[in-house]
Motif scaffolding. Structure first.
Motif, short mmCIF file in Angstrom:
data_model
loop_
_atom_site.label_atom_id
_atom_site.label_comp_id
_atom_site.label_asym_id
_atom_site.label_seq_id
_atom_site.Cartn_x
_atom_site.Cartn_y
_atom_site.Cartn_z
N ILE A 59 -0.52 -6.48 7.10
CA ILE A 59 -1.36 -5.28 7.10
C ILE A 59 -0.85 -4.24 6.10
CG2 ILE A 59 -2.07 -3.25 8.48
CD1 ILE A 59 -3.77 -5.60 9.15
N LYS A 60 0.35 -3.75 6.30
CA LYS A 60 0.87 -2.68 5.45
C LYS A 60 1.27 -3.18 4.06
CE LYS A 60 2.35 0.53 9.01
NZ LYS A 60 1.14 1.27 9.03
N SER A 61 1.80 -4.41 3.97
CA SER A 61 2.30 -4.88 2.69
C SER A 61 1.20 -5.42 1.78
CB SER A 61 3.36 -5.98 2.91
OG SER A 61 2.77 -7.11 3.52
N TRP A 62 0.04 -5.71 2.32
CA TRP A 62 -1.01 -6.31 1.48
C TRP A 62 -2.40 -5.77 1.80
CZ3 TRP A 62 -4.83 -10.19 2.73
CH2 TRP A 62 -5.48 -10.70 1.61
N TYR A 63 -2.87 -5.94 3.02
CA TYR A 63 -4.24 -5.61 3.37
C TYR A 63 -4.58 -4.14 3.10
CZ TYR A 63 -8.48 -5.22 6.24
OH TYR A 63 -9.76 -4.98 6.68
N GLU A 64 -3.68 -3.25 3.43
CA GLU A 64 -3.93 -1.82 3.22
C GLU A 64 -4.07 -1.46 1.74
OE1 GLU A 64 -4.60 0.60 5.44
OE2 GLU A 64 -4.44 -0.79 7.11
N PRO B 54 -6.06 -9.63 -10.99
CA PRO B 54 -5.27 -10.86 -11.14
C PRO B 54 -3.99 -10.86 -10.30
CG PRO B 54 -5.04 -9.45 -13.07
CD PRO B 54 -6.08 -8.83 -12.19
N LYS B 55 -3.58 -9.72 -9.82
CA LYS B 55 -2.34 -9.64 -9.05
C LYS B 55 -2.60 -9.51 -7.55
CE LYS B 55 0.42 -7.74 -12.73
NZ LYS B 55 1.64 -8.47 -12.84
N ILE B 56 -3.80 -9.86 -7.11
CA ILE B 56 -4.17 -9.64 -5.71
C ILE B 56 -3.21 -10.32 -4.73
CG2 ILE B 56 -5.79 -11.57 -5.44
CD1 ILE B 56 -6.16 -8.01 -4.09
#
Length: 171
Positions: free
Chosen positions: A31-36, A163-165
């Motif tokens: 959640i915090k490291s990616w999704y947000e 590209p860095k998703i």
């Protein structure tokens, strides 16, 4: 008088939660490291809503599977095909979270979500033939999947050119 526990019903209700708990652990980490950090639509449900919604849906799905098992003669009767389709749906459902949140592959998750949708609708139809209430218990799940699928699509659409998703890390 001693309490009688209906263990098949308890097991059927508990089963969907197994994957839900595992998925919750994977999701919480991302959640915090990616999704947000993704572009997300304003209309999305708040993060806190997902756990109670999925808990309710998994409970209803599990109880529906018990009704079908009970009324359809278990795995040796008419319930066999509906329960196999339901089991497939659970596996597809459980696979979505590691694909989306674990592998961070939004496009593959969207493709895989179509398997979840197809088997959910088939489950509702097949369950309804054995026990109409069981079929109706799957309807809220199908409706929530329409929200989840749309959310997955919009997140894919709005983030696909980054590209860095998969590399987004915590700040």
């Amino acid at each position: 008088m001693p309490v009688q526990i209906n263990w098949p019903a308890v097991g059927a209700v508990a089963l969907p939660h197994v994957g839900g708990i595992a998925g919750g652990i994977i999701t919480k980490r991302a959640i915090k490291s990616w999704y947000e950090n993704l572009k997300r639509p304003d209309w999305r449900p708040p993060n806190w809503a997902f756990a109670p919604v999925w808990t309710s849906l998994y409970t209803g799905m599990g109880y529906a599977s018990y009704l079908v098992w009970r009324d359809g003669g278990g795995f040796e009767g008419a319930a066999r095909l509906p329960l196999v389709v339901y089991g497939s749906n659970l596996l597809f459902n459980w696979a979505w979270t590691p694909i989306f949140f674990g592998a961070r592959d939004i496009k593959l998750a969207l493709i895989e979500m179509q398997l979840v949708n197809a088997t959910a609708v088939a489950t509702a139809f097949l369950f309804h033939r054995i026990n109409p209430i069981a079929g109706l218990l799957i309807v809220p799940y199908c409706l929530w999947l329409s929200v989840a699928t749309t959310l997955n699509y919009v997140i894919y659409r709005d983030n696909k050119d980054n590209p860095k998703i998969k590399e987004i890390k915590e700040n």
